[in-house]
Write a protein that holds these residues in place. Sequence first.
Motif, PDB file in Angstrom:
ATOM      1  N   GLU A  73       4.324   5.792  -5.408  1.00 60.99           N
ATOM      2  CA  GLU A  73       4.323   5.876  -6.871  1.00 60.99           C
ATOM      3  C   GLU A  73       3.324   6.935  -7.352  1.00 60.99           C
ATOM      4  OE1 GLU A  73       5.584   5.302 -10.641  1.00 60.99           O
ATOM      5  OE2 GLU A  73       6.484   4.579  -8.780  1.00 60.99           O
ATOM      6  N   ARG A  74       2.147   6.979  -6.735  1.00 62.71           N
ATOM      7  CA  ARG A  74       1.160   8.006  -7.116  1.00 62.71           C
ATOM      8  C   ARG A  74       1.701   9.402  -6.825  1.00 62.71           C
ATOM      9  NH1 ARG A  74      -2.486   4.125  -4.977  1.00 62.71           N
ATOM     10  NH2 ARG A  74      -2.532   5.205  -2.975  1.00 62.71           N
ATOM     11  N   CYS A  75       2.380   9.568  -5.691  1.00 62.39           N
ATOM     12  CA  CYS A  75       2.961  10.868  -5.347  1.00 62.39           C
ATOM     13  C   CYS A  75       4.054  11.268  -6.334  1.00 62.39           C
ATOM     14  CB  CYS A  75       3.512  10.845  -3.925  1.00 62.39           C
ATOM     15  SG  CYS A  75       2.246  10.797  -2.662  1.00 62.39           S
ATOM     16  N   GLU A 121       2.509   1.785  -3.430  1.00 66.00           N
ATOM     17  CA  GLU A 121       1.556   2.326  -4.399  1.00 66.00           C
ATOM     18  C   GLU A 121       1.323   3.816  -4.170  1.00 66.00           C
ATOM     19  OE1 GLU A 121      -1.911  -0.141  -4.052  1.00 66.00           O
ATOM     20  OE2 GLU A 121      -0.873  -1.894  -4.867  1.00 66.00           O
ATOM     21  N   GLN A 122       1.218   4.230  -2.913  1.00 58.41           N
ATOM     22  CA  GLN A 122       1.018   5.643  -2.603  1.00 58.41           C
ATOM     23  C   GLN A 122       2.239   6.469  -3.012  1.00 58.41           C
ATOM     24  OE1 GLN A 122      -1.740   7.160  -1.469  1.00 58.41           O
ATOM     25  NE2 GLN A 122      -0.700   9.110  -1.669  1.00 58.41           N
ATOM     26  N   GLN A 142       0.835  -1.202   0.000  1.00 58.97           N
ATOM     27  CA  GLN A 142       0.000   0.000   0.000  1.00 58.97           C
ATOM     28  C   GLN A 142       0.872   1.256   0.000  1.00 58.97           C
ATOM     29  OE1 GLN A 142      -3.441  -0.215  -0.267  1.00 58.97           O
ATOM     30  NE2 GLN A 142      -2.910  -2.357  -0.518  1.00 58.97           N
ATOM     31  N   VAL A 143       1.908   1.243   0.817  1.00 58.92           N
ATOM     32  CA  VAL A 143       2.821   2.388   0.886  1.00 58.92           C
ATOM     33  C   VAL A 143       3.524   2.590  -0.450  1.00 58.92           C
ATOM     34  CG1 VAL A 143       4.948   3.243   1.959  1.00 58.92           C
ATOM     35  CG2 VAL A 143       3.147   2.234   3.376  1.00 58.92           C
TER      36      VAL A 143
END
Length: 52
Positions: free
Chosen positions: A37-39, A34-35, A31-32
Amino acid sequence: MRTRIWSRRSTFHSLDEQVIPYEIMCWFMEQVAEQVERCRITFKQGESAEVE
């Protein structure tokens, strides 16, 4: 120095000494990641907009 090899049966201990199962820790780290990567994508898009 001792090296520990982690297996699927491993557990982790949190700062307050609670035991965290390996599967839950893996899910959390995914989850971290993925977050993050989005940032990164959002940050790069912001840099592109500033250049234009």
